[in-house]
Design an enzyme around this catalytic site. Structure first.
Site, PDB file in Angstrom:
ATOM      1  CD  GLU A 125      -3.210  -0.477   0.299  1.00 34.59           C
ATOM      2  OE1 GLU A 125      -3.321   0.735   0.072  1.00 34.59           O
ATOM      3  OE2 GLU A 125      -3.974  -1.329  -0.172  1.00 34.59           O
ATOM      4  CB  CYS A 150     -18.493   3.292 -20.526  1.00 36.51           C
ATOM      5  SG  CYS A 150     -17.754   4.787 -19.844  1.00 36.51           S
ATOM      6  CB  CYS A 195     -17.947  -0.174 -16.891  1.00 36.27           C
ATOM      7  SG  CYS A 195     -18.148   0.316 -15.173  1.00 36.27           S
TER       8      CYS A 195
HETATM    9  S1  SF4 Z   1     -18.079   3.953 -13.824  1.00 33.11           S
HETATM   10 FE1  SF4 Z   1     -18.058   2.637 -15.619  1.00 33.11          FE
HETATM   11  S2  SF4 Z   1     -19.684   3.422 -16.929  1.00 33.11           S
HETATM   12 FE2  SF4 Z   1     -19.180   5.026 -15.435  1.00 33.11          FE
HETATM   13  S3  SF4 Z   1     -17.657   6.318 -16.445  1.00 33.11           S
HETATM   14 FE3  SF4 Z   1     -16.557   4.763 -15.259  1.00 33.11          FE
HETATM   15  S4  SF4 Z   1     -16.170   3.124 -16.761  1.00 33.11           S
HETATM   16 FE4  SF4 Z   1     -17.783   4.399 -17.587  1.00 33.11          FE
END
Ligand code: SF4
Length: 241
Positions: free
Chosen positions: A48, A208, A211
């Site tokens: 860490e 994204c 994600c």
């Molecule tokens: S949390 Fe996930 S969906 Fe939201 S901006 Fe980040 S990568 Fe994209």
């Protein structure tokens, strides 16, 4: 006083979904790092501290050499400071090495060479702030202590489309991190959150579509993931539907 800003705060089933989807993703996509399967608080603490201002790929060889040279807290505590600084050479920010050494001496003297398990005691050790303490206590003892490092600030700010720079909403982001952490799997949850920030929800061009939080993410749903988190110099957020 509580600091709530998360739209998820009142929606417990949504919090459960966020935890489950992240843990499910982590089981398949989490990074395999040398300190991941450790339960020895000392080795986790070393990782860490090394990771505070240094990238993972740079840290790994230092971490491995360090544990050969100083396999226990006691070995670190009795080593001359010059030897410790020499082992740190190349990692930069030498205050981290000095603090590790000083803390090791405190742990040997006051805690019978065992890393303390109590958050308040951990926070008194030199060089350990709240997020490092959360990282150590959750990883070593599976305690539900939240974290809020740079990666986590970015992920949470995007998740709720935070309309101000994260530094202006730290109490609220801490509260959100406290609400989100999975009480059953705090170790995995914190590791997963760090991995999400490091590999998917990256500073520029977040992935994204890969994600696990895409469907819940307010930044993604508003098409604002590249504009968030806000910086001090950011223009006011446009109102996008
Ligand atoms: S949390 Fe996930 S969906 Fe939201 S901006 Fe980040 S990568 Fe994209």
């Amino acid at each position: 006083m509580t600091h709530r800003l998360s739209p998820f705060a009142q929606d417990y089933s949504l919090i459960i979904d966020l935890r489950r989807s992240l843990l499910f993703w982590y089981e398949r996509q989490g990074r395999d790092l040398p300190w991941r399967n450790q339960t020895d608080a000392y080795t986790i603490w070393v990782s860490e501290i090394m990771l505070q201002q240094t990238q993972v790929k740079t840290v790994i060889p230092y971490y491995q050499r360090w544990l050969v040279q100083f396999p226990t807290i006691k070995d670190l505590a009795i080593a001359p400071l010059q030897t410790v600084l020499k082992a740190w050479e190349g990692l930069g920010y030498y205050a981290r090495a000095r603090n590790l050494h000083a803390s090791a001496q405190i742990i040997v003297r006051d805690y019978n060479s065992l890393f303390p398990e109590n958050l308040e005691e951990v926070l008194k050790l030199p060089g350990i702030g709240r997020t490092t303490a959360g990282g150590i206590l959750s990883a070593a003892f599976n305690q539900p202590v939240s974290i809020l490092d740079g990666n986590v600030k970015r992920v949470l700010s995007r998740l709720i489309a935070l309309p101000v720079p994260p530094e202006k909403a730290l109490p609220q982001l801490w509260t959100f991190s406290d609400e989100l952490i999975d009480p059953q799997y705090p170790k995995d949850f914190n590791q997963a959150l760090m991995d999400l920030g490091a590999t998917i929800c990256t500073r520029s061009h977040p992935s994204c579509l890969l994600c696990p939080w895409m469907q819940y993410c307010q930044a993604y749903n508003k098409g604002m993931q590249s504009e968030l988190p806000m910086r001090e110099s950011s223009p006011p957020l446009p109102h996008k539907k």
